[in-house]
Design a protein around this motif. Structure first.
Motif, PDB file in Angstrom:
ATOM      1  N   UNK A   1      -1.962   6.180   6.348  1.00  0.00           N
ATOM      2  CA  UNK A   1      -3.076   5.289   5.767  1.00  0.00           C
ATOM      3  C   UNK A   1      -3.817   5.866   4.477  1.00  0.00           C
ATOM      4  N   UNK A   2      -3.969   7.324   4.622  1.00  0.00           N
ATOM      5  CA  UNK A   2      -4.419   8.173   3.329  1.00  0.00           C
ATOM      6  C   UNK A   2      -3.529   8.018   2.450  1.00  0.00           C
ATOM      7  N   UNK A   3      -2.115   8.361   2.587  1.00  0.00           N
ATOM      8  CA  UNK A   3      -1.168   8.156   1.512  1.00  0.00           C
ATOM      9  C   UNK A   3      -1.283   6.716   0.593  1.00  0.00           C
ATOM     10  N   UNK A   4      -1.456   5.701   1.457  1.00  0.00           N
ATOM     11  CA  UNK A   4      -1.715   4.345   0.826  1.00  0.00           C
ATOM     12  C   UNK A   4      -2.783   4.199   0.171  1.00  0.00           C
ATOM     13  N   UNK A   5      -3.883   4.849   0.682  1.00  0.00           N
ATOM     14  CA  UNK A   5      -5.334   4.738  -0.044  1.00  0.00           C
ATOM     15  C   UNK A   5      -5.290   5.635  -1.531  1.00  0.00           C
ATOM     16  N   UNK A   6      -4.833   7.108  -1.190  1.00  0.00           N
ATOM     17  CA  UNK A   6      -4.635   7.581  -2.498  1.00  0.00           C
ATOM     18  C   UNK A   6      -3.513   6.869  -3.580  1.00  0.00           C
ATOM     19  N   UNK A   7      -2.664   6.344  -3.195  1.00  0.00           N
ATOM     20  CA  UNK A   7      -1.922   5.497  -4.092  1.00  0.00           C
ATOM     21  C   UNK A   7      -2.661   4.604  -4.703  1.00  0.00           C
TER      22      UNK A   7
END
Length: 544
Positions: A489-495
């Motif tokens: 989820x954090x990876x998606x949010x950073x993207x």
């Protein structure tokens, strides 16, 4: 004709109507009208009716014809004017720079006349002064002054704790003596009298404790306010001196200069060795961005607490925090908070109270201000949920914060954090159950990362498992699933943050609970290269 001056032409409006006696005889009316017409056509019609004694029954027809005439001539006027101006622009007959300067002057005059006359606030002046001095030779002097202030507050807190401890010990001895007499009592009258004495003694003890706590609290608040005022006065005087002499002498007894490198990490000062892994990753398909990802087993409150005032290692942490205080490279930490009214963990209260905050209000004042500000939004949300039938949860009643809500406090006296994001995560599913990416706490993380990007936060630390501790219910399999969900989820949010604008989150630190076993930590760290694309060097074999 130029762009600055355009003459408004006058057009003749013609109108005819038959006389009352003979319809073949027309009464012709010609009225000059300035184009564009700035007034009301209906008002002009009334003036024409009165001036030329035109029958009233012609008012509607006259008004319609006049309105059509004004609209058509206004359109023609604008078309002709714009065509002439475009032709002049093509032939360089128009002074574009002069037009721009004229508009700029008019805009400034308008702003000066109607805008609110508001100068630079004291907070902005102090922030600018502090930022200038910490990037000058006065840095070590500032740290030394703040260090001396922190020592004074720490000593007063120590005296408070000793005073309260002595009072508690004395009260305990008095209560134990009364309880011993109660056990030795032989009659009901003696027991009843002793019970009354014990109740009176308990009330007196409570009043004494409240009085001592309030007295010390008042003294500490007064000390912090005095230090805050003295620090600001000294800082502004130091800035005047620096601007006058263009140089400042660094004191020989600076806390950063009195320790040799060999003494920086003596066994007594060496911090506890933590389990940690660091990675450099690339995110993005076309325009790749580089981020530092770090996983560490630690208590996030360690980022807030300055362990030793005289420790030069701790002083170096404060140095970096001071340098970045008024910059575009802020540091934030995410702490889990319970539902209900805004509050902070005891460890954060202790860290914030260990020294006076010279830049932001005290933590208690900030929490009270947040509680006042969220009353109306919470009431509006409760009404909306009640109307849609989704407000039956206990977390949404009575103006209480519920899972996924976030509030932020600002600090300048913590070790490695300028901002603390308090994520409300008081939810049974977060304790031991499995959650999805649509859980309110996960969406709260998204809001935190968005706020971080929009407010110059480039380093952020957050709990990997959305928990600060472990218990018997948290198995290794559960920890692996939770860590994988949070990381994805954090990876998606950073993207997604690439389209939000603002600062770039360069460093992400995921904190596992401090009691994480080594085998479990390695399993959690193994998820990082699986989820993120690592930045590995390319190995090229030399030619034979």
């Amino acid at each position: 004709m130029t762009a600055d001056t355009v003459d408004n032409p006058t057009k003749t409006f013609k109108y005819s109507f038959p006389t009352c006696t003979n319809e073949d005889v027309l009464f012709k009316l010609e009225v000059p009208v300035q184009i564009p017409h700035e007034g009301s056509t209906r008002e002009l019609v009334q003036r024409i009716l009165n001036m030329f004694h035109i029958p009233v029954y012609l008012e509607d027809d006259l008004n319609e014809k006049l309105a059509e005439f004004v609209a058509e001539e206004t359109k023609n006027f604008h078309n002709d004017r714009d065509e002439k101006l475009l032709n002049q622009l093509k032939t360089s007959e128009i002074n574009v720079e002069g037009i721009i300067k004229n508009w700029e002057k008019l805009f400034k005059d308008n702003v000066m006349e109607f805008a609110e006359q508001k100068g630079t606030s004291d907070e902005e002046v102090f922030a600018a002064a502090y930022h200038k001095l910490v990037h000058s030779p006065a840095l070590e002097t500032i740290l030394q002054v703040e260090n001396s202030y922190a020592k004074t507050v720490t000593n007063m807190l120590k005296n408070r704790d000793e005073d309260i401890e002595k009072l508690t010990q004395r009260q305990t001895e008095e209560m134990d003596e009364k309880m011993h007499l109660l056990k030795l009592s032989t009659t009901d009258d003696q027991s009843s009298e002793l019970n009354d004495d014990i109740n009176d003694l308990a009330r007196r003890h409570f009043d004494e404790q409240s009085l001592v706590t309030a007295r010390w609290g008042s003294q500490i608040d007064a000390l912090c306010q005095t230090q805050r005022a003295q620090h600001r006065t000294w800082l502004m005087n130091t800035l005047d001196e620096y601007q006058t002499t263009s140089a400042l002498n660094t004191p020989s007894n600076s806390p950063l200069a009195t320790f040799s490198p060999e003494r920086l990490m003596t066994p007594a000062m060496a911090p506890h060795q933590r389990m940690e892994e660091s990675f450099t990753i690339h995110l993005g398909s076309q325009l790749k961005q580089t981020h530092n990802i770090r996983i560490v087993a630690m208590d996030l409150l360690d980022l807030c607490t300055v362990q030793h005032v005289d420790n030069p290692t701790e002083a170096s942490r404060r140095l970096q925090t001071s340098l970045a205080l008024y910059s575009g490279e802020l540091s934030g930490v995410v702490l889990l908070a319970p539902s209900g009214a805004p509050t902070a963990p005891a460890g954060l209260h202790a860290a914030a109270a260990a020294s006076a905050d010279h830049h932001f209000p005290p933590l208690d004042v900030q929490l009270k201000d947040i509680a006042d500000r969220i009353k109306e939004p919470l009431e509006a949300r409760n009404v909306q949920r009640a109307g849609s039938g989704t407000g039956s949860g206990s977390g949404s009643r009575g103006g209480r914060l519920s899972a996924g809500d976030v509030y932020v406090t600002r600090h300048s006296n913590l070790a490695d954090a300028h901002l603390v994001f308090h994520l409300v995560a008081d939810d049974a599913a977060l304790r031991s159950g499995d959650i999805t990416s649509r859980h309110p706490a996960i969406l709260g993380l998204r809001n935190i990362l968005k706020a971080a990007c929009c407010n110059d936060v480039t380093t952020i630390s957050l709990p990997l498992l959305l928990r600060h501790d472990l218990d018997e219910e948290t198995t290794a399999a559960w920890c692996g699933r939770r860590a994988e969900l949070v990381l994805k989820c954090v990876k998606g949010f950073v993207l997604e943050a690439g389209g939000w604008g603002g600062a770039e989150l360069r460093t992400l630190q995921f904190a596992a609970p401090p009691r994480t076993a080594p085998a479990l930590f390695m399993a959690l760290a193994h998820h990082l290269p699986e989820i993120f694309r690592l930045s590995n060097p390319v190995k090229v074999k030399p030619p034979p």
